[in-house]
Design a protein around this motif. Sequence first.
Motif: not given
Length: 111
Positions: A22-33, A61-62, A74-76, A92-98
Amino acid sequence: MTEKITYVNNTQQFDELIGSGKLVLVDFWATWCAPCKMIAPVIEKLADQYEGKISVAKVDIDEQQELAIRYGIQSIPTVILFKDGKIAEKEIGVKPLNSFTKLIDNHTATA
């Protein structure tokens, strides 16, 4: 949090998920971000909108440093769309839904 999102707990689970065909969308993140918290509702909407069409996962990522290193995070937040176990797209970074719906739609049309 929605139950439509898989929270990755180990590399084996991750490898099985992206190797699922399947296509898999993965969000690499951290609780402090802070930007990661800003994008979380967008990821949840995507999980709802594309339920049954793609899988959506989150990787702290932690907790999963090996995966962060493997994919050069390197950036979340970094959001990667995997197709057939390989990187198809990366944002990379915050992007809108569309921005994400266009990315996914480009690959679901050919999937």
